[in-house]
Design an enzyme around this catalytic site. Structure first.
Site, PDB file in Angstrom:
ATOM      1  N   LYS A  65       0.830  -1.213   0.000  1.00  9.52           N
ATOM      2  CA  LYS A  65       0.000   0.000   0.000  1.00  9.52           C
ATOM      3  C   LYS A  65       0.862   1.261   0.000  1.00  9.52           C
ATOM      4  O   LYS A  65       0.649   2.167  -0.797  1.00  9.52           O
ATOM      5  CB  LYS A  65      -0.931   0.020   1.236  1.00  9.52           C
ATOM      6  CG  LYS A  65      -1.858  -1.176   1.341  1.00  9.52           C
ATOM      7  CD  LYS A  65      -2.761  -1.084   2.569  1.00  9.52           C
ATOM      8  CE  LYS A  65      -2.029  -1.092   3.903  1.00  9.52           C
ATOM      9  NZ  LYS A  65      -1.308  -2.364   4.195  1.00  9.52           N
ATOM     10  N   ARG A 121      11.586  -5.584   4.926  1.00  6.24           N
ATOM     11  CA  ARG A 121      11.273  -4.161   4.716  1.00  6.24           C
ATOM     12  C   ARG A 121      12.238  -3.266   5.485  1.00  6.24           C
ATOM     13  O   ARG A 121      12.568  -3.517   6.632  1.00  6.24           O
ATOM     14  CB  ARG A 121       9.845  -3.875   5.176  1.00  6.24           C
ATOM     15  CG  ARG A 121       9.517  -2.384   5.174  1.00  6.24           C
ATOM     16  CD  ARG A 121       8.047  -2.101   5.095  1.00  6.24           C
ATOM     17  NE  ARG A 121       7.320  -2.495   6.284  1.00  6.24           N
ATOM     18  CZ  ARG A 121       5.988  -2.383   6.380  1.00  6.24           C
ATOM     19  NH1 ARG A 121       5.274  -1.927   5.381  1.00  6.24           N
ATOM     20  NH2 ARG A 121       5.387  -2.762   7.483  1.00  6.24           N
ATOM     21  N   ARG A 147      11.441  -1.320  11.047  1.00  5.47           N
ATOM     22  CA  ARG A 147      10.385  -0.997  12.008  1.00  5.47           C
ATOM     23  C   ARG A 147      10.367  -2.015  13.128  1.00  5.47           C
ATOM     24  O   ARG A 147      10.497  -3.206  12.883  1.00  5.47           O
ATOM     25  CB  ARG A 147       9.025  -0.993  11.286  1.00  5.47           C
ATOM     26  CG  ARG A 147       8.692   0.343  10.672  1.00  5.47           C
ATOM     27  CD  ARG A 147       7.511   0.274   9.760  1.00  5.47           C
ATOM     28  NE  ARG A 147       6.324  -0.350  10.352  1.00  5.47           N
ATOM     29  CZ  ARG A 147       5.142  -0.403   9.745  1.00  5.47           C
ATOM     30  NH1 ARG A 147       4.985   0.138   8.554  1.00  5.47           N
ATOM     31  NH2 ARG A 147       4.122  -0.989  10.331  1.00  5.47           N
ATOM     32  N   ARG A 180      -9.508   0.556   9.210  1.00  2.37           N
ATOM     33  CA  ARG A 180      -9.079  -0.784   9.592  1.00  2.37           C
ATOM     34  C   ARG A 180     -10.116  -1.526  10.429  1.00  2.37           C
ATOM     35  O   ARG A 180      -9.891  -2.686  10.780  1.00  2.37           O
ATOM     36  CB  ARG A 180      -7.801  -0.690  10.412  1.00  2.37           C
ATOM     37  CG  ARG A 180      -6.510  -0.824   9.605  1.00  2.37           C
ATOM     38  CD  ARG A 180      -5.376  -0.611  10.579  1.00  2.37           C
ATOM     39  NE  ARG A 180      -4.176  -1.292  10.251  1.00  2.37           N
ATOM     40  CZ  ARG A 180      -3.142  -0.734   9.608  1.00  2.37           C
ATOM     41  NH1 ARG A 180      -3.225   0.487   9.150  1.00  2.37           N
ATOM     42  NH2 ARG A 180      -2.050  -1.427   9.437  1.00  2.37           N
TER      43      ARG A 180
HETATM   44  P1  ADP Z   1       2.222  -1.837   3.261  1.00  2.00           P
HETATM   45  O1  ADP Z   1       2.230  -0.326   3.255  1.00  2.00           O
HETATM   46  O2  ADP Z   1       1.016  -2.404   2.574  1.00  2.00           O
HETATM   47  O3  ADP Z   1       2.449  -2.431   4.609  1.00  2.00           O
HETATM   48  P2  ADP Z   1       4.791  -1.605   1.831  1.00  2.00           P
HETATM   49  O4  ADP Z   1       4.468  -0.741   0.652  1.00  2.00           O
HETATM   50  O5  ADP Z   1       5.544  -0.993   2.942  1.00  2.00           O
HETATM   51  O6  ADP Z   1       3.444  -2.310   2.366  1.00  2.00           O
HETATM   52  O7  ADP Z   1       5.561  -2.897   1.273  1.00  2.00           O
HETATM   53  C1  ADP Z   1       6.015  -3.915   2.173  1.00  2.00           C
HETATM   54  C2  ADP Z   1       7.391  -4.396   1.728  1.00  2.00           C
HETATM   55  O8  ADP Z   1       7.288  -5.097   0.491  1.00  2.00           O
HETATM   56  C3  ADP Z   1       8.404  -3.279   1.493  1.00  2.00           C
HETATM   57  O9  ADP Z   1       9.663  -3.764   1.865  1.00  2.00           O
HETATM   58  C4  ADP Z   1       8.323  -3.038  -0.014  1.00  2.00           C
HETATM   59  O10 ADP Z   1       9.557  -2.544  -0.538  1.00  2.00           O
HETATM   60  C5  ADP Z   1       8.038  -4.444  -0.540  1.00  2.00           C
HETATM   61  N1  ADP Z   1       7.183  -4.448  -1.740  1.00  2.00           N
HETATM   62  C6  ADP Z   1       6.176  -3.593  -2.054  1.00  2.00           C
HETATM   63  N2  ADP Z   1       5.586  -3.924  -3.222  1.00  2.00           N
HETATM   64  C7  ADP Z   1       6.228  -5.045  -3.653  1.00  2.00           C
HETATM   65  C8  ADP Z   1       6.084  -5.894  -4.810  1.00  2.00           C
HETATM   66  N3  ADP Z   1       5.156  -5.660  -5.749  1.00  2.00           N
HETATM   67  N4  ADP Z   1       6.927  -6.955  -4.903  1.00  2.00           N
HETATM   68  C9  ADP Z   1       7.860  -7.195  -3.966  1.00  2.00           C
HETATM   69  N5  ADP Z   1       8.038  -6.441  -2.850  1.00  2.00           N
HETATM   70  C10 ADP Z   1       7.240  -5.377  -2.695  1.00  2.00           C
HETATM   71  P1  ADP Z   2       1.158  -1.817   7.732  1.00  2.00           P
HETATM   72  O1  ADP Z   2       2.541  -2.127   7.308  1.00  2.00           O
HETATM   73  O2  ADP Z   2       0.525  -2.915   8.519  1.00  2.00           O
HETATM   74  O3  ADP Z   2       0.318  -1.305   6.621  1.00  2.00           O
HETATM   75  P2  ADP Z   2       0.867   0.739   9.118  1.00  2.00           P
HETATM   76  O4  ADP Z   2       2.071   1.574   8.953  1.00  2.00           O
HETATM   77  O5  ADP Z   2      -0.338   1.061   8.327  1.00  2.00           O
HETATM   78  O6  ADP Z   2       1.322  -0.755   8.879  1.00  2.00           O
HETATM   79  O7  ADP Z   2       0.427   0.679  10.647  1.00  2.00           O
HETATM   80  C1  ADP Z   2       1.340   0.401  11.676  1.00  2.00           C
HETATM   81  C2  ADP Z   2       0.603   0.336  12.996  1.00  2.00           C
HETATM   82  O8  ADP Z   2      -0.017   1.598  13.277  1.00  2.00           O
HETATM   83  C3  ADP Z   2      -0.538  -0.669  13.055  1.00  2.00           C
HETATM   84  O9  ADP Z   2      -0.095  -1.983  13.384  1.00  2.00           O
HETATM   85  C4  ADP Z   2      -1.417  -0.068  14.147  1.00  2.00           C
HETATM   86  O10 ADP Z   2      -0.891  -0.303  15.435  1.00  2.00           O
HETATM   87  C5  ADP Z   2      -1.287   1.423  13.880  1.00  2.00           C
HETATM   88  N1  ADP Z   2      -2.330   1.912  12.943  1.00  2.00           N
HETATM   89  C6  ADP Z   2      -2.140   2.469  11.714  1.00  2.00           C
HETATM   90  N2  ADP Z   2      -3.309   2.780  11.143  1.00  2.00           N
HETATM   91  C7  ADP Z   2      -4.273   2.411  12.018  1.00  2.00           C
HETATM   92  C8  ADP Z   2      -5.701   2.441  12.005  1.00  2.00           C
HETATM   93  N3  ADP Z   2      -6.390   2.923  10.958  1.00  2.00           N
HETATM   94  N4  ADP Z   2      -6.354   1.973  13.090  1.00  2.00           N
HETATM   95  C9  ADP Z   2      -5.693   1.495  14.161  1.00  2.00           C
HETATM   96  N5  ADP Z   2      -4.367   1.416  14.236  1.00  2.00           N
HETATM   97  C10 ADP Z   2      -3.650   1.873  13.178  1.00  2.00           C
END
Ligand code: ADP
Ligand code: ADP
Ligand code: ZN
Length: 216
Positions: free
Chosen positions: A13, A127, A159, A88
């Protein structure tokens, strides 16, 4: 375009939202980034949120609803927005609908990025993040210079919640509390599924194809 990017932790995302924000010139609103910025700055909100985040639990709904209500009213959202990591829970989704009705910025589409669990674990464990919000992967999406953000030159870090025990908990929380929203948005006719397993560029192209078909 008023967009929710939906999907499990690690679906991509944040990665896609960054590119989409540039391409369509609309703000990327990541509640995770907003919370992490508060944690870094040591605000009251950040200190409260950290306890939940470190355990892989969701931060309470009323906190997130307040954040999102304020953020969506900022003038940069007038031409659209990309929500990443919100909503969420069902109460968050319902509150969002009320807020968007009040401010006249209803959703156009909810993009559900689908990636199997086994792949999510590999993505999250590799990541690496920058405090500017950019995310990288040790194998799949590495920076030009090891340990350094391409976008801002910042130092990359892992993280705390990307450690394996916490990752498993986050995936469970996703399945129990967040995944049911797929059905919620499907019933509203807003859901579009995106195959998130391809390369970053392939997923981006798929999303742009969908969004371009919605643009007036
Ligand atoms: P989210 O915001 O949904 O938690 P991220 O965008 O941070 O996910 O992506 C999670 C991890 O996967 C990061 O290390 C990112 O660089 C990697 N990643 C994202 N998209 C892809 C893809 N299409 N293929 C492989 N790795 C990916
Ligand atoms: P992800 O890689 O899972 O997409 P995020 O960066 O979106 O991670 O979120 C990291 C953490 O921040 C979550 O595990 C949660 O603790 C908190 N968080 C983020 N967005 C929300 C939300 N909409 N509601 C509740 N907690 C949230
Ligand atoms: Zn950076």
């Amino acid at each position: 375009m008023n967009i929710v990017l939906f999907g499990p932790p690690g679906a991509g995302k944040g990665t896609q939202a960054k590119e989409l924000a540039k391409h369509y010139n609309i703000p990327h609103i990541s509640t995770g980034d907003i919370l992490r910025a508060n944690v870094r700055e040591g605000t009251t909100l950040g200190m409260k949120a950290k306890e939940y985040m470190d355990k892989g639990e969701l931060v309470p709904d009323e906190v997130l609803i307040g954040i999102i209500r304020d953020r969506l009213q900022m003038p940069d959202c007038n031409n659209g927005y990309i929500l990443d990591g919100y909503p969420r829970t069902l109460p968050q989704a319902e509150a969002l609908e009320t807020i968007l009705e009040e401010i006249g910025k209803l959703l156009d589409v909810v993009l559900n990025i689908e990636v199997p669990d086994a792949e999510l674990i590999g993505r999250l464990s590799g990541r690496r993040m920058c405090s500017c919000g950019e995310s990288y992967h040790l194998m799949f999406n590495h920076p030009l210079k090891e340990g350094t953000c391409d976008a801002c030159g910042g130092k990359l870090y892992q993280r705390d919640d990307d450690r394996e025990e916490v990752v498993r908990q986050r995936l469970e929380v996703y399945a129990a509390k967040t995944k049911p929203l797929i059905d919620y948005y499907d019933k509203k006719g807003l859901l579009v599924n995106i195959d998130g397993t391809g390369a970053v560029e392939d997923v981006f192209r798929q999303i742009c194809n969908v969004l371009d078909s919605y643009r007036k």
